[in-house]
Design an enzyme around this catalytic site. Structure first.
Site, short mmCIF file in Angstrom:
data_model
loop_
_atom_site.label_atom_id
_atom_site.label_comp_id
_atom_site.label_asym_id
_atom_site.label_seq_id
_atom_site.Cartn_x
_atom_site.Cartn_y
_atom_site.Cartn_z
N ARG A 75 0.84 -1.19 0.00
CA ARG A 75 0.00 0.00 0.00
C ARG A 75 0.88 1.25 0.00
O ARG A 75 1.83 1.35 0.78
CB ARG A 75 -0.94 0.02 1.21
CG ARG A 75 -1.97 -1.10 1.16
CD ARG A 75 -2.93 -1.06 2.32
NE ARG A 75 -3.80 -2.24 2.30
CZ ARG A 75 -4.63 -2.57 3.27
NH1 ARG A 75 -4.73 -1.79 4.34
NH2 ARG A 75 -5.38 -3.65 3.19
N ARG B 114 2.26 0.96 10.16
CA ARG B 114 1.78 1.39 8.84
C ARG B 114 2.94 1.36 7.85
O ARG B 114 3.75 2.29 7.81
CB ARG B 114 1.20 2.81 8.93
CG ARG B 114 0.30 3.20 7.77
CD ARG B 114 -0.21 4.62 7.95
NE ARG B 114 -1.00 4.79 9.16
CZ ARG B 114 -2.32 4.59 9.22
NH1 ARG B 114 -2.98 4.22 8.13
NH2 ARG B 114 -2.97 4.76 10.35
N GLU C 33 -6.17 -0.96 15.59
CA GLU C 33 -6.79 -1.91 14.66
C GLU C 33 -5.81 -3.02 14.26
O GLU C 33 -4.66 -2.75 13.91
CB GLU C 33 -7.27 -1.19 13.41
CG GLU C 33 -7.88 -2.10 12.37
CD GLU C 33 -7.88 -1.50 10.97
OE1 GLU C 33 -7.89 -2.28 10.01
OE2 GLU C 33 -7.83 -0.26 10.85
N SER D 248 -10.11 -5.93 10.20
CA SER D 248 -11.39 -5.39 9.77
C SER D 248 -12.13 -6.49 9.03
O SER D 248 -11.56 -7.12 8.13
CB SER D 248 -11.21 -4.19 8.84
OG SER D 248 -10.89 -3.03 9.55
N ARG E 18 1.09 -6.52 12.53
CA ARG E 18 0.51 -5.91 13.72
C ARG E 18 0.36 -6.92 14.85
O ARG E 18 0.43 -6.55 16.03
CB ARG E 18 -0.83 -5.25 13.38
CG ARG E 18 -0.66 -4.06 12.46
CD ARG E 18 -1.91 -3.21 12.36
NE ARG E 18 -1.68 -2.07 11.48
CZ ARG E 18 -2.47 -1.01 11.38
NH1 ARG E 18 -3.57 -0.96 12.12
NH2 ARG E 18 -2.20 -0.02 10.56
#
Length: 436
Positions: A272, A287, A359, A362, A400
């Protein structure tokens, strides 16, 4: 993606759904585009019909010996032929204008999704585990990893720039162990089929799951070098999540509903650009441009999707429970949910180094939104095809998860205890310490 026919029949529902997302009504604009599309198609059909009729009249005029009329008709046909490219282009432009507008519209939230503007309006629905009480000040994961000597951001920056990391030794193995544990859990206990998909995909695949066109700037694209001067280059996208190839496995197909639900999982690297994340989480592994994630995807009949959403989220929760990581489950509000989602649960893991929940998964139900973009359908007992429903979720983000393990299992001397469930994957190693 929406069907304009459905919008015409449900304009109020459509506009209210946009309003819940904080967007202006759009049905009238879409109707105007659809009217223009219909008019362009009708104009082309009218010209086609007149050309066919005139061609027949030419034959009749010539047979009757009326050369003047025949020549006039020939001139008319010639004029239609000259105008034909412009009429075809007008039709293409009108169709593209409507399609582009429809493809840029986010999915309609379910009624059970709470109203809100941003992450501050998300609603916690469940909390599991009690954060550990430390008798020392807990460190953040990058401090732990660098202190152990096995996490190297400086060298990664030399190789690739910011938002990359080099993990070595037991931390490299810990990352691999986490992924293997998750895949074994989802395939062995949760009934998912493991898939090893391509990491490079074409435009159609990215469009199908709604990464394109709206989120183009968040993606990485690659171009294959020319093999010869006569051979064109090939362009691909690096997948931002295995959701893209897994969901697209059913594109342009009609499934037997007896096969559903189809449940798939994959452990892949994801890429990403993080174009909108300037200044956010610039240190550490939260991130990054490249990260490893175990993805869950389900393809269901429409009646199954809401129940499957709860099930999928539960499967992701089992990962965190097995790792004994405290977490909370929240339902995202209308202003924070994803573009393709009808409803999303986020799982947020406790990070003692940051002193807050972050987070880690999801899980979203998308209804037939992606299926329409992919033309993915199923055929039920009545024999009529209908669009399937698609779901996707992180099961979970491996990087994560490693962050959470390092922070929750850190010790005062800088070492890290290996969670019991991971020890078999670590060759029996129970503790990660700095090598002397």
């Amino acid at each position: 993606m929406y069907d304009i026919k459905w919008i015409r029949e449900n304009a109020d529902v459509f506009d209210k759904g946009r309003e819940r997302r904080g967007l202006a009504p759009m049905s009238a604009e879409l109707f105007a585009l659809d009217d223009a599309r219909r008019a362009a198609i009708a104009e082309l059909q009218k010209a086609q019909e007149r050309r066919n009729a005139a061609s027949k009249e030419i034959g009749a005029a010539m047979k009757a010996g009326d050369s003047a009329k025949a020549e006039a008709l020939k001139a008319e046909v010639a004029q239609i032929k000259d105008n034909w490219p412009a009429l075809e282009q007008a039709e293409r432009d009108a169709i593209a204008a409507l399609d582009n507008a429809l493809s840029s519209i986010p999915n309609t939230p379910l009624d059970s999704v709470p109203q809100g503007k941003d992450e501050n309006d998300n609603v916690e629905v469940f909390r599991w585990g009690t954060p550990r009480a430390f008798d020392f000040t807990p460190k953040e994961h990058f401090e732990i990893g660098e202190g152990l000597g096995f996490m190297d951001f400086e060298t990664a920056a030399k190789l690739s720039g910011a938002r990359f990391v080099v993990n070595k030794g037991p931390l490299a193995r810990l990352e691999r162990a986490l992924a293997q544990f998750m895949l074994d859990l989802h395939t062995g206990e949760h009934g998912y089929m493991e898939v090893n998909p391509p990491l490079l995909v074409r435009d159609d695949a990215m469009f199908g799951t709604a990464q394109l066109p709206k989120f183009r700037e968040d993606q990485f694209s690659v171009t294959a070098g020319r093999q010869s001067s006569d051979e064109p280059t090939s362009e691909y996208w690096l997948i931002p999540t295995a959701e893209v190839p897994l969901t697209n496995l059913v594109r342009e197909s009609i499934l037997d509903e007896a096969q559903l639900p189809i449940r798939m999982t994959a452990g892949t690297y994801c890429f990403r650009a993080e174009a909108g994340a300037a200044g956010k989480d610039t240190r550490g592994m939260i991130r990054q441009h490249q990260f490893y994630k175990v993805e869950l995807v389900s393809i269901t009949a429409p009646e199954q999707s809401l129940e499957e959403h709860e099930r999928m989220t539960g499967c992701a929760e089992k990962v965190l429970q097995a790792l004994e990581l405290p977490y909370r489950k929240v339902v995202l509000c209308t202003g924070d949910m994803g573009f393709a989602s009808q409803k999303t649960y986020d799982l947020e893991v406790w990070l003692p180094g940051q002193g807050k929940y972050r987070e880690i998964s999801s899980c979203s139900v998308c209804g037939d939104f992606q299926a329409r973009r992919m033309n993915a359908r199923s055929r039920g007992p009545d024999g009529k095809p209908r669009f399937v429903h698609t779901l996707n979720g992180s099961g979970v983000a491996v990087g994560r998860a490693m962050v959470a393990v390092l922070e929750n299992y850190q010790e005062a001397d800088g070492s890290v205890t290996v969670p019991a469930v991971l020890q078999p994957y670590m060759g029996g190693l129970t503790r990660i310490a700095r090598s002397v």
